[in-house]
Design a protein around this motif. Structure first.
Motif, short mmCIF file in Angstrom:
data_model
loop_
_atom_site.label_atom_id
_atom_site.label_comp_id
_atom_site.label_asym_id
_atom_site.label_seq_id
_atom_site.Cartn_x
_atom_site.Cartn_y
_atom_site.Cartn_z
N GLU A 1 -71.50 65.89 -13.83
CA GLU A 1 -72.85 65.66 -14.33
C GLU A 1 -73.79 65.36 -13.18
O GLU A 1 -73.37 64.88 -12.11
N ILE A 2 -75.04 65.60 -13.37
CA ILE A 2 -76.05 65.36 -12.35
C ILE A 2 -76.51 63.90 -12.46
O ILE A 2 -76.93 63.45 -13.52
N ARG B 1 -72.34 57.05 -12.01
CA ARG B 1 -71.81 57.44 -10.70
C ARG B 1 -70.49 58.17 -10.84
O ARG B 1 -70.24 59.18 -10.18
N VAL B 2 -69.64 57.67 -11.73
CA VAL B 2 -68.36 58.32 -11.98
C VAL B 2 -68.57 59.67 -12.65
O VAL B 2 -67.93 60.67 -12.31
N ARG B 3 -69.49 59.71 -13.60
CA ARG B 3 -69.76 60.97 -14.30
C ARG B 3 -70.31 62.03 -13.35
O ARG B 3 -70.00 63.21 -13.47
N SER C 1 -68.58 66.98 -7.15
CA SER C 1 -69.67 66.39 -6.39
C SER C 1 -69.14 65.47 -5.32
O SER C 1 -68.06 64.90 -5.42
N THR C 2 -69.91 65.29 -4.27
CA THR C 2 -69.53 64.35 -3.21
C THR C 2 -70.29 63.04 -3.32
O THR C 2 -70.43 62.31 -2.37
N ALA D 1 -65.71 51.62 -19.35
CA ALA D 1 -66.87 51.39 -18.49
C ALA D 1 -66.97 52.45 -17.41
O ALA D 1 -68.06 52.92 -17.08
N LEU D 2 -65.83 52.83 -16.84
CA LEU D 2 -65.85 53.90 -15.83
C LEU D 2 -66.29 55.22 -16.43
O LEU D 2 -67.05 55.98 -15.82
#
Length: 255
Positions: free
Chosen positions: A252-253, A244-246, A2-3, A238-239
């Motif tokens: 992931e969406i 957002r990281v996932r 994903s971008t 935490a990341l």
């Protein structure tokens, strides 16, 4: 991949912690007129595994190459135990306790496994047999193929050899660039289990890795680079939980 864009990390959010083994301060690195690193700040404390994540072209490999002396920053500092080391040639930085496993493995194809490992100990008068035995213990496959030419090994075996060769220099800090690239999932799992053991035996690790899930499960902390800047810096757990990281790195969406 994903971008999804990550919110930029505010200035001065680096948490107070123990003194760093490695510290990068406001690094700016250029390839010709192209600015690859735009003021990167990063630290690695002794005994940690720190993961460096980001899309292709984000500046991850450039960061490692600058830390190991392969690239010179236009401005900023690289410090090891508080002493500046930017400007020192890579072969001399090995003597300071830094080992670098570059992307693509780059084993000596026409040398045997044992000869490749001996090359990693070039800073010593002679290779340490106890260290060789430790590496063969970590990588039994290399012991089985000690007389085989490096170029005839499988991709996974070459990655093991590249890591083992760096360890023969007895580094305090191991810089690893994409150790899972091009490897089968089972081999990737094996490599990461060995990296965990290497860390537990006392080697600090700064890891560049596209496989974000594997990297963050291994790491204590992580940084996310976007177009040459630090976008996020958090504990690895935490990341790994951050949506957002996932979305950006685990497919992931985002909600």
């Amino acid at each position: 991949m994903s971008t999804t864009k990550l919110a930029k990390e505010p200035e001065g959010t680096e948490p107070t912690a123990a003194p760093a083994l490695l510290e990068l301060r406001d690094l700016r690195v250029f390839y010709g007129a192209i600015e690859a690193l735009k003021g990167v700040n990063l630290s690695v404390r002794e005994g940690e595994v720190v993961a460096l994540l980001g899309a292709n072209g984000a500046g991850k490999s450039t960061t490692l190459r600058t830390a190991s002396g392969m690239l010179s920053p236009r401005s900023g500092e690289v410090l090891l135990r508080g002493e500046r080391i930017d400007g020192i040639k890579p072969h001399n930085l090995v003597r300071f306790g830094i080992g670098h496993v570059p992307e693509g493995r780059r084993v000596f194809a026409r040398m045997t496994v044992r000869e490749n490992l001996e090359m990693g100990a070039y800073r010593f008068k002679s290779p340490d047999q106890d260290e060789m035995d430790r590496i063969f213990g970590l990588f039994p496959r290399l012991a089985e193929r000690s007389s085989q030419l490096g170029g005839t090994l499988s991709g996974g075996e070459q990655q093991m050899l590249a890591i083992g060769r760096a360890l023969m220099g007895k580094p305090e800090l191991l810089l690893l660039d994409e150790p899972s690239m091009g490897l089968a999932p089972l081999v990737v799992q094996q490599i990461f289990e060995i990296l965990r053991e290497i860390n537990q035996q006392g080697t600090t690790v700064l890891l560049v890795e596209q496989n974000a899930a594997q990297a963050l499960q291994l790491a204590d902390r992580g940084y996310v680079l976007e177009t040459g800047t630090v976008a996020m810096h958090e504990e690895a757990s935490a990341l790994l939980a951050d949506p957002r990281v996932r979305a950006a790195y685990l497919g992931e969406i985002a909600e």
